[in-house]
Enzyme design. Structure first.
Site, PDB file in Angstrom:
ATOM      1  N   HIS A 165     -64.213 -33.903  66.901  1.00  0.00           N
ATOM      2  CA  HIS A 165     -65.252 -32.977  67.371  1.00  0.00           C
ATOM      3  C   HIS A 165     -65.362 -32.940  68.892  1.00  0.00           C
ATOM      4  O   HIS A 165     -65.944 -32.013  69.455  1.00  0.00           O
ATOM      5  CB  HIS A 165     -66.601 -33.359  66.750  1.00  0.00           C
ATOM      6  CG  HIS A 165     -67.465 -32.178  66.438  1.00  0.00           C
ATOM      7  ND1 HIS A 165     -67.599 -31.096  67.282  1.00  0.00           N
ATOM      8  CD2 HIS A 165     -68.234 -31.898  65.356  1.00  0.00           C
ATOM      9  CE1 HIS A 165     -68.420 -30.219  66.760  1.00  0.00           C
ATOM     10  NE2 HIS A 165     -68.819 -30.663  65.578  1.00  0.00           N
ATOM     11  N   ARG A 166     -64.826 -33.943  69.578  1.00  0.00           N
ATOM     12  CA  ARG A 166     -64.835 -33.919  71.042  1.00  0.00           C
ATOM     13  C   ARG A 166     -63.867 -32.877  71.579  1.00  0.00           C
ATOM     14  O   ARG A 166     -64.018 -32.383  72.700  1.00  0.00           O
ATOM     15  CB  ARG A 166     -64.456 -35.296  71.597  1.00  0.00           C
ATOM     16  CG  ARG A 166     -65.370 -36.439  71.174  1.00  0.00           C
ATOM     17  CD  ARG A 166     -64.792 -37.782  71.555  1.00  0.00           C
ATOM     18  NE  ARG A 166     -63.481 -38.002  70.964  1.00  0.00           N
ATOM     19  CZ  ARG A 166     -62.749 -39.095  71.150  1.00  0.00           C
ATOM     20  NH1 ARG A 166     -63.215 -40.073  71.921  1.00  0.00           N
ATOM     21  NH2 ARG A 166     -61.569 -39.222  70.572  1.00  0.00           N
TER      22      ARG A 166
END
Length: 435
Positions: free
Chosen positions: A408-409
């Protein structure tokens, strides 16, 4: 001047290795490019070469010694003019010696021929301090009129080696210089709330066999622990209709039979992912600590199971290669992975991975992201299932389930969904991958 030869870091994850075999003996004269020893790393058995030339004064580590730490001295090399004091201790030589850089090579690589002329005297910088360089590097610099004071060395402790003055990429810097320790990760063997002793106590009186962790299993444990602890995974799941692809694959394979090439479903998946990364370029990215690197080419890693672990060989520029070329290249990489003959650059890098357990009958699963990559696609088996069509009619189709694990980064939910949709569109309309 006596030089110490250090245990090299032959891969970024290597912290220690086994000195499997010496290829030289005390008193042997070696030149740049001569093979010195075979080292068992966490991934493979590799040979490494000398950069400096001289006489092997003393072998400090015996053959077969395991758990030799990176950067620890394993031998002493005496340069021209040195007294033949093969018993000099590492401490004595360290006080006046710069380390010997080593260059990694894959097994059975031929040794380059060293130039026969004598090396020039050691150079000094403008302030009078000595510039540490190998004799071969000094010779090449003198022949080419290069100023060693203006060259940055890539060997241990900044030592200038052949690659720095010949214009070729420095091998040591590719595999991490011997003075550079791998980045720390959560160790599978570090003290924790669950110790081996406490676990063994639970099974007191029961029969079991203790299996020591080899280098590969230890690194896998470290890397997976790091990935699950530090990467914010999220998961996207879809079903893919495969009948059109299977029909096309059968027709293409019939045409390729004369060439001895056969496409697998996995080859189509590799191509589909590579093309999808090009159509959704923002998702073709890796995490770099304080920034994201958006890649231009689609370099796809494919998990290959081997005894005791796995490799993830990388297919470079997979978006620009034909399906037949990908099939041939993947077959070669997989075969060499299983025999542990891959060079480090062949299984490092990539921005996206594929792990296919469908061939083992697994319907679906969640894969762990291979850092620093942004995503991995877990592929299940294609099976006949009843499907209700848009018009309400019931039919039987071949359906394959996939799960994409996403960092998700690097990739947000909507972007991840766009990437997975692009992969599925390629697989359900496979003709687009042939043009």
């Amino acid at each position: 001047m006596a030089l110490e030869i250090f245990m090299p870091a032959l891969s970024p994850t290597m912290e220690e290795g086994t000195l499997a075999k010496w290829l030289v003996a005390e008193g042997d004269r070696v030149q740049s490019g001569d093979l010195l020893a075979e080292i068992e790393t966490d991934k493979a058995t590799m040979e490494f070469e000398a950069v400096d030339e001289g006489v092997i004064g003393k072998l400090l580590v015996a053959e077969g010694t395991a758990n030799v730490k990176v950067n620890s001295a394993i031998a002493i090399l005496l340069e021209e003019g040195d007294a033949a004091d093969a018993t000099a201790s590492p401490a004595q030589s360290t006080a006046a010696a710069a380390p010997l850089a080593v260059e990694a090579s894959t097994a059975n690589a031929p040794a380059p021929t060293a130039a026969p002329s004598a090396a020039p005297a050691a150079a000094k910088s403008n302030d009078g301090t000595r510039i540490f360089a190998s004799p071969l590097a000094r010779r090449i610099a003198a022949d080419q009129g290069l100023d060693l004071a203006k060259i940055t060395g890539s060997g241990p402790k900044g030592r200038i080696i052949k690659a720095d003055v010949s214009g070729a990429p420095a091998t040591v810097s590719v595999f991490a210089a011997a003075t550079m320790a791998p980045a720390p990760v959560a160790s599978a063997t570090a003290p924790s709330s669950v110790s081996a002793t406490s676990v063994e106590a639970l099974y007191q009186g029961r029969s079991y066999k203790t299996l020591s962790l080899d280098g590969m299993r230890r690194v896998i444990a470290d890397r997976l622990s790091e990935a699950k602890q530090t990467i914010p995974h999220f998961y996207l799941r879809r079903d893919i209709q495969l009948d059109t692809l299977l029909k096309l694959r059968s027709e293409v394979n019939a045409g390729l039979e004369a060439r001895g090439v056969r496409l697998s479903v996995n080859d189509f998946i590799i191509k589909a992912c590579a093309m999808a990364l090009q159509s959704v370029p923002a998702a073709n990215a890796v995490w770099a600590g304080d920034r994201v690197l958006q890649m231009e080419a689609s370099d796809i890693s494919v998990a290959v199971a081997i005894e005791g672990g796995l490799f993830t060989p990388v297919l470079l520029d997979a978006d620009s290669k034909s399906l037949s070329k990908l099939a041939v290249e993947m077959k070669d990489l997989a075969a060499r992975a299983r025999s542990r003959k891959l060079a480090p650059h062949e299984y490092q890098g990539g921005s996206f991975s594929i792990s296919n357990l469908g061939m083992m009958g697994i319907d679906n699963f969640d894969a762990v992201i291979n850092p620093p990559q942004g995503a991995i696609l877990a592929v299940g088996a294609g099976k006949k299932r009843p499907v209700v069509g848009a018009d309400g009619t019931l039919s039987v189709e071949t359906i394959m389930s996939v799960t994409m694990s996403v960092d998700h980064r690097v990739i947000d939910g909507a972007l991840g969904a766009e990437l997975l949709n692009a992969i599925i569109n390629n697989l359900e309309h496979p003709l687009s991958m042939l043009v």
